[in-house]
Design a protein around this motif. Structure first.
Motif, PDB file in Angstrom:
ATOM      1  N   ALA A 116     -59.300  -1.667 -14.802  1.00  0.00           N
ATOM      2  CA  ALA A 116     -60.519  -2.159 -15.455  1.00  0.00           C
ATOM      3  C   ALA A 116     -60.215  -2.876 -16.767  1.00  0.00           C
ATOM      4  N   THR A 117     -59.029  -2.647 -17.350  1.00  0.00           N
ATOM      5  CA  THR A 117     -58.669  -3.313 -18.606  1.00  0.00           C
ATOM      6  C   THR A 117     -58.004  -4.672 -18.381  1.00  0.00           C
ATOM      7  N   TYR A 118     -57.709  -5.026 -17.132  1.00  0.00           N
ATOM      8  CA  TYR A 118     -57.091  -6.320 -16.858  1.00  0.00           C
ATOM      9  C   TYR A 118     -58.051  -7.436 -17.264  1.00  0.00           C
ATOM     10  N   GLU A 119     -57.482  -8.551 -17.674  1.00  0.00           N
ATOM     11  CA  GLU A 119     -58.297  -9.673 -18.143  1.00  0.00           C
ATOM     12  C   GLU A 119     -59.197 -10.204 -17.029  1.00  0.00           C
ATOM     13  N   GLY A 120     -60.498 -10.295 -17.321  1.00  0.00           N
ATOM     14  CA  GLY A 120     -61.472 -10.826 -16.374  1.00  0.00           C
ATOM     15  C   GLY A 120     -62.064  -9.801 -15.426  1.00  0.00           C
ATOM     16  N   VAL A 121     -61.554  -8.576 -15.445  1.00  0.00           N
ATOM     17  CA  VAL A 121     -62.050  -7.536 -14.550  1.00  0.00           C
ATOM     18  C   VAL A 121     -63.206  -6.807 -15.226  1.00  0.00           C
ATOM     19  N   ARG A 122     -64.341  -6.754 -14.556  1.00  0.00           N
ATOM     20  CA  ARG A 122     -65.503  -6.038 -15.103  1.00  0.00           C
ATOM     21  C   ARG A 122     -65.475  -4.554 -14.752  1.00  0.00           C
ATOM     22  N   ALA A 123     -65.115  -4.254 -13.520  1.00  0.00           N
ATOM     23  CA  ALA A 123     -65.079  -2.862 -13.074  1.00  0.00           C
ATOM     24  C   ALA A 123     -64.118  -2.740 -11.904  1.00  0.00           C
ATOM     25  N   ALA A 124     -63.648  -1.525 -11.685  1.00  0.00           N
ATOM     26  CA  ALA A 124     -62.756  -1.256 -10.555  1.00  0.00           C
ATOM     27  C   ALA A 124     -63.089   0.113  -9.987  1.00  0.00           C
ATOM     28  N   ASP A 144     -65.104 -11.485 -13.138  1.00  0.00           N
ATOM     29  CA  ASP A 144     -65.847 -12.684 -13.496  1.00  0.00           C
ATOM     30  C   ASP A 144     -65.432 -13.815 -12.568  1.00  0.00           C
ATOM     31  N   GLN A 145     -66.300 -14.802 -12.422  1.00  0.00           N
ATOM     32  CA  GLN A 145     -65.998 -15.907 -11.516  1.00  0.00           C
ATOM     33  C   GLN A 145     -64.830 -16.759 -11.998  1.00  0.00           C
ATOM     34  N   SER A 146     -64.585 -16.774 -13.276  1.00  0.00           N
ATOM     35  CA  SER A 146     -63.491 -17.588 -13.804  1.00  0.00           C
ATOM     36  C   SER A 146     -62.153 -16.848 -13.817  1.00  0.00           C
ATOM     37  N   THR A 147     -62.123 -15.647 -13.313  1.00  0.00           N
ATOM     38  CA  THR A 147     -60.903 -14.840 -13.340  1.00  0.00           C
ATOM     39  C   THR A 147     -59.860 -15.380 -12.364  1.00  0.00           C
ATOM     40  N   ASP A 148     -58.612 -15.397 -12.788  1.00  0.00           N
ATOM     41  CA  ASP A 148     -57.502 -15.789 -11.929  1.00  0.00           C
ATOM     42  C   ASP A 148     -57.131 -14.580 -11.062  1.00  0.00           C
ATOM     43  N   LEU A 149     -57.581 -14.589  -9.806  1.00  0.00           N
ATOM     44  CA  LEU A 149     -57.350 -13.444  -8.921  1.00  0.00           C
ATOM     45  C   LEU A 149     -55.876 -13.251  -8.602  1.00  0.00           C
ATOM     46  N   GLY A 150     -55.133 -14.343  -8.555  1.00  0.00           N
ATOM     47  CA  GLY A 150     -53.697 -14.231  -8.326  1.00  0.00           C
ATOM     48  C   GLY A 150     -53.007 -13.454  -9.438  1.00  0.00           C
ATOM     49  N   ALA A 151     -53.428 -13.701 -10.676  1.00  0.00           N
ATOM     50  CA  ALA A 151     -52.841 -12.976 -11.811  1.00  0.00           C
ATOM     51  C   ALA A 151     -53.235 -11.503 -11.768  1.00  0.00           C
ATOM     52  N   VAL A 152     -54.491 -11.230 -11.401  1.00  0.00           N
ATOM     53  CA  VAL A 152     -54.928  -9.829 -11.299  1.00  0.00           C
ATOM     54  C   VAL A 152     -54.135  -9.125 -10.209  1.00  0.00           C
ATOM     55  N   ARG A 153     -53.980  -9.779  -9.055  1.00  0.00           N
ATOM     56  CA  ARG A 153     -53.247  -9.160  -7.943  1.00  0.00           C
ATOM     57  C   ARG A 153     -51.770  -8.970  -8.306  1.00  0.00           C
ATOM     58  N   ALA A 154     -51.181  -9.952  -8.994  1.00  0.00           N
ATOM     59  CA  ALA A 154     -49.779  -9.826  -9.397  1.00  0.00           C
ATOM     60  C   ALA A 154     -49.596  -8.671 -10.371  1.00  0.00           C
TER      61      ALA A 154
END
Length: 192
Positions: A116-124, A144-154
């Motif tokens: 939940a602390t990752y950049e752009g993540v609202r909740a997990a 958020d819609q502008s979140t880089d999902l690849g970075a979150v997944r990595a």
């Protein structure tokens, strides 16, 4: 569609079956009306008479209504089975020395807090299911819609999941990740 989303699969199958039945019935009625099928006389009365049907017809109708009602209840019950079933893990190596139990929700709380602390993540949200020998982790991330999902997944693959595997003393942990995009109105779109 994942195996963890059983209601979606059931809904699609039921809707497809209902759609096929309605199409077949409509096609039969249209073909009979326009004279393409001569199975029924299109000028005949809809009901052959006003006499009470035989007793067996009433029993068959009641049985069919009961079966349809039970199927509808099963469908409604499936709507609430959104998450895989969790269990309490027993971690003891020698039962004579004592017993250690770990609730699945307790094991995933620190992991969810970190994600939940990752950049752009609202909740997990995470659900740890299965047994210790065959665990499965289902993760739902609202971003958020502008979140880089690849970075979150990595980051999930390099930081969060290795820590969780280490904490649970697991070599492998199969994971299903579902991303949900939050809009300004608070609605969510789902990506698998």
């Amino acid at each position: 569609m994942t195996a963890l989303n059983r209601p979606a699969r059931l809904n699609r199958v039921l809707l497809a079956l209902c759609g096929l039945l309605l199409l077949a019935g409509g096609g039969f009625v249209c073909a009979t009306h326009y004279g393409r099928l001569t199975v029924l006389d299109r000028d005949a009365a809809l009901v052959p008479g006003t006499a009470t049907p035989p007793t067996w017809v009433l029993y068959v109708s009641a049985g069919a209504a009961i079966v349809i009602g039970l199927l509808a209840l099963r469908w409604l019950a499936a709507q609430f089975a959104r998450r895989p079933r969790t269990r309490t893990w027993r971690l003891e190596r020698d039962p004579d020395q004592g017993r250690t139990e770990l609730a699945a929700s307790t094991a995933t709380e620190p992991f969810v807090g970190e994600v939940a602390t990752y950049e752009g993540v609202r909740a997990a949200h995470a659900t740890l299911a299965g047994t210790r020998r065959a665990p499965v982790l289902a993760v739902v991330i609202s971003a958020d819609q502008s979140t880089d999902l690849g970075a979150v997944r990595a980051r999930l693959d390099t930081e969060g999941l290795p820590r969780l595997r280490q904490a649970l003393d697991l070599e492998t942990l199969p994971v299903t990740v579902e991303f949900r995009f939050a809009t300004a109105s608070g609605d969510a779109r789902v990506l698998h």
